[in-house]
Design a protein around this motif. Sequence first.
Motif, PDB file in Angstrom:
ATOM      1  N   ALA A 144      83.857 -19.571  41.427  1.00  6.95           N
ATOM      2  CA  ALA A 144      84.612 -20.395  42.371  1.00  6.95           C
ATOM      3  C   ALA A 144      85.464 -21.346  41.529  1.00  6.95           C
ATOM      4  CB  ALA A 144      83.683 -21.142  43.316  1.00  6.95           C
ATOM      5  N   SER A 145      85.267 -22.633  41.688  1.00  9.14           N
ATOM      6  CA  SER A 145      86.079 -23.614  40.978  1.00  9.14           C
ATOM      7  C   SER A 145      85.586 -24.994  41.372  1.00  9.14           C
ATOM      8  CB  SER A 145      87.550 -23.463  41.378  1.00  9.14           C
ATOM      9  OG  SER A 145      88.315 -24.588  41.001  1.00  9.14           O
ATOM     10  N   GLU A 146      85.972 -26.011  40.598  1.00 11.87           N
ATOM     11  CA  GLU A 146      85.700 -27.368  41.045  1.00 11.87           C
ATOM     12  C   GLU A 146      86.405 -27.631  42.380  1.00 11.87           C
ATOM     13  OE1 GLU A 146      87.124 -30.033  38.036  1.00 11.87           O
ATOM     14  OE2 GLU A 146      89.239 -29.694  38.492  1.00 11.87           O
ATOM     15  N   ALA A 148      86.046 -25.928  44.880  1.00 10.01           N
ATOM     16  CA  ALA A 148      85.056 -25.637  45.912  1.00 10.01           C
ATOM     17  C   ALA A 148      84.204 -26.856  46.245  1.00 10.01           C
ATOM     18  CB  ALA A 148      84.151 -24.490  45.459  1.00 10.01           C
ATOM     19  N   LYS A 163      88.418 -20.952  47.267  1.00 12.02           N
ATOM     20  CA  LYS A 163      87.245 -21.305  46.472  1.00 12.02           C
ATOM     21  C   LYS A 163      86.154 -21.948  47.322  1.00 12.02           C
ATOM     22  CE  LYS A 163      88.875 -19.569  42.747  1.00 12.02           C
ATOM     23  NZ  LYS A 163      88.292 -18.310  42.216  1.00 12.02           N
ATOM     24  N   LEU A 167      82.201 -20.405  47.641  1.00 13.28           N
ATOM     25  CA  LEU A 167      80.973 -21.202  47.646  1.00 13.28           C
ATOM     26  C   LEU A 167      80.171 -20.943  48.916  1.00 13.28           C
ATOM     27  CD1 LEU A 167      79.081 -23.384  46.562  1.00 13.28           C
ATOM     28  CD2 LEU A 167      80.626 -25.110  47.525  1.00 13.28           C
ATOM     29  N   CYS A 187      81.435 -23.079  39.084  1.00 10.30           N
ATOM     30  CA  CYS A 187      82.469 -24.007  39.549  1.00 10.30           C
ATOM     31  C   CYS A 187      83.098 -24.756  38.377  1.00 10.30           C
ATOM     32  CB  CYS A 187      81.880 -24.999  40.543  1.00 10.30           C
ATOM     33  SG  CYS A 187      81.226 -24.243  42.051  1.00 10.30           S
ATOM     34  N   LEU A 246      74.240 -23.603  41.570  1.00 11.84           N
ATOM     35  CA  LEU A 246      75.507 -24.212  41.188  1.00 11.84           C
ATOM     36  C   LEU A 246      75.574 -24.339  39.674  1.00 11.84           C
ATOM     37  CD1 LEU A 246      76.050 -27.156  43.713  1.00 11.84           C
ATOM     38  CD2 LEU A 246      77.497 -25.133  43.450  1.00 11.84           C
ATOM     39  N   VAL A 248      78.048 -25.940  36.956  1.00 14.47           N
ATOM     40  CA  VAL A 248      79.229 -26.781  36.761  1.00 14.47           C
ATOM     41  C   VAL A 248      79.451 -27.000  35.266  1.00 14.47           C
ATOM     42  CG1 VAL A 248      78.976 -27.902  38.989  1.00 14.47           C
ATOM     43  CG2 VAL A 248      77.882 -28.916  36.991  1.00 14.47           C
TER      44      VAL A 248
END
Length: 296
Positions: A144-146, A148, A163, A167, A187, A246, A248
Amino acid sequence: MMDVSGKTAVITGGGSGLGRALVLALAERGCRVAVADIETEQAERVAQEALQAGAPDALAVTCDVSRRESVEALADAAWQRFGKVELVFNNAGVAASSSSLLEATTEELQWVLSVNVTGVWNGCSVFMKRLLATGVSGHIINTASEHAIGVPHAGQGFYTASKHAVLGMSDVLRSELPPNIGVSVLCPGLLKSNLWDAQRNRPKEFGATVVPEEMKAVGKAVIERGMEASEVAQHALEGVERGDFLIVTHAHLKRIAEKRWTEIASACDRQAPYYPGCEKFDVNNVLQDVLGGNQH
């Protein structure tokens, strides 16, 4: 939790950027890898790099993740070559040109969603059905990505929306799969890649356009200031081995998430404060009660 060393992995978008970094990080851990990418030459080049980095075997496969039949062909090729697949990295993704939502086109929306959302779903569906049929333990990692978590910025509304969708799908997926199949959603924040030039692979059916050179230059300048893709890849594999849902990579994300949570909590306190018995409207509680009642 899973030790990724020596496993068999499929990586979409593996021909460049984070995908390439994931391939090489897995190769260094002795994994057999299927490098999938819409750009055949890139996939072949990275597969050769994987062999040099320590992969016992590496396969390059041309794959358009937005097309179900292409993902099915990828799975066929991986199982035929390796006999099984244990790690699936749904990593392929694109970003449209930096247009405001009011100026963007339907074709841009369809293109971004076809790759970033449908592509991830295709990978989850095709590979997880096969894992379930064979009983092999595995792990699926959706990039996904930050965005999200809550990083909206002007010009990337479709990307941010896609994104969030990744999530959401991943969150539901982990409740639907058995314990022997793990789910993670990666993410990352800003990282070095060629996402700024994703338009090069935009099909004509989605209104392929020429992005102004000045816009490309800005995008490239921003992305070149990102974290090294190899560092993000290490975070990803460590997260898988811990069994994290998750994963990160950028420390500033906590403050962004806190800002989002503060806004949510404030809205709840003002508009729908907690009261005893309010859980009767919690859909999970209702479902449990209805389904439980139907079993009697």
